[in-house]
Design a protein around this motif. Sequence first.
Motif, short mmCIF file in Angstrom:
data_model
loop_
_atom_site.label_atom_id
_atom_site.label_comp_id
_atom_site.label_asym_id
_atom_site.label_seq_id
_atom_site.Cartn_x
_atom_site.Cartn_y
_atom_site.Cartn_z
N VAL A 13 0.83 -1.20 0.00
CA VAL A 13 0.00 0.00 0.00
C VAL A 13 0.87 1.25 0.00
O VAL A 13 1.91 1.29 0.66
N ASN A 15 -0.05 5.35 0.40
CA ASN A 15 -1.07 6.37 0.62
C ASN A 15 -2.48 5.80 0.45
O ASN A 15 -3.29 6.29 -0.34
N GLY A 16 -2.76 4.78 1.25
CA GLY A 16 -4.06 4.11 1.17
C GLY A 16 -5.00 4.45 2.31
O GLY A 16 -5.87 3.64 2.65
N GLU A 17 -4.83 5.62 2.88
CA GLU A 17 -5.63 6.00 4.05
C GLU A 17 -7.13 5.89 3.80
O GLU A 17 -7.89 5.49 4.68
N LEU A 20 -8.02 1.78 2.41
CA LEU A 20 -7.75 0.66 3.30
C LEU A 20 -8.92 0.24 4.20
O LEU A 20 -9.13 -0.97 4.39
N ASP A 41 3.47 -1.11 4.12
CA ASP A 41 3.44 0.32 3.85
C ASP A 41 4.70 0.68 3.06
O ASP A 41 5.82 0.61 3.56
N SER A 44 4.35 5.46 2.67
CA SER A 44 3.19 6.35 2.58
C SER A 44 3.46 7.65 3.32
O SER A 44 4.17 7.69 4.33
N THR A 48 -1.71 6.39 6.55
CA THR A 48 -1.73 4.94 6.40
C THR A 48 -1.10 4.23 7.60
O THR A 48 -1.67 3.26 8.14
N ASP A 89 -4.73 -2.60 -2.23
CA ASP A 89 -5.47 -1.87 -1.20
C ASP A 89 -6.78 -1.28 -1.71
O ASP A 89 -7.68 -0.98 -0.92
#
Length: 313
Positions: A13, A15-17, A20, A41, A44, A48, A89
């Motif tokens: 992932v 920047n999958g805030e 996710l 990660d 990110s 994340t 993600d």
Amino acid sequence: MDSLPLVSVIVPVYNGEYSLPTLLAALQAQTYPNLEILIVDNNSTDGTAALLQAQASVRYLREERPGSYAARNAALQVAQGEVLAFTDDDCVPEPNWVFEGVQSLSSDEFQLAGGAIQFRFSEQPRLAEWLDSCQFLNQAEYVNWGRFAVTANLFVHRRVFEQIGPFSETLISSGDSEFCRRAHAHGFQITYAEKALISHPTRKNLKALFRKSWRIGYGNGQLSAQNQEKVVNYLSWEAYQLKRLNFQRLSDMGIQLNFQQKLLSTAMNYGVVTLARNFGSLAGYLTTHRVQSVKSQANAANSEVAVDSASGR
């Protein structure tokens, strides 16, 4: 294989805030009981890390080397599962996803499985979404014609990695097809797991589709420069099956295009997707070839120095 082998789900992932939470909810709702979840990660810069570190059911890893394949390989080093399940993600697996993927590997006949991928559309799909969904991520054709599956939905028995090694980290794309092709060359077989279903968002505009096509082309160019066989001969029937606009997929997903819409999609396929892929392939080939030439010259120079030293010059 045991009836309920441990499965390690591996997700890179960046920047999958925002994506996710939906994925994590889907993974935690899996019907398969013997599961570990590893989220990697890949540097990110958003929230994340904080989000993942607050999840007790998730093993959080951080990999600073850029690239999704480096992130996946980092997880492979610590994963405990007999089966490795890969997704992304922004994907949403169905509750029986892991169970069906494991079922597809329950005999000794197959050691890899590519699960089905269904697209998620906007309420009013745009041209880019039509193109994306009828050009890319058709796992059935990838498996049947190309003998590979993408890591958005891929199951692999551990012994495959033990014998042939991890993903190639030098590739920015096509690392999944290269890995599966390498596995096939070593005698491992892949199957299509139709019931192991995930959903994947469509690209929403032509710019995003152009970037995706360029990245895929770049990866193919890298493989060509490394003197590796392409997934298929680009002039073959297999190539046509993999790259054609499959309007039937749209119909199967409830989207009907009229003649004018199909004509526009075909024109944009050549004007955007094919153009980007070809330019990306050329860039990937030239860049990789140049790097290899520099390395070869350096190695030759080092060898000459070593010979001179050994001869006392």
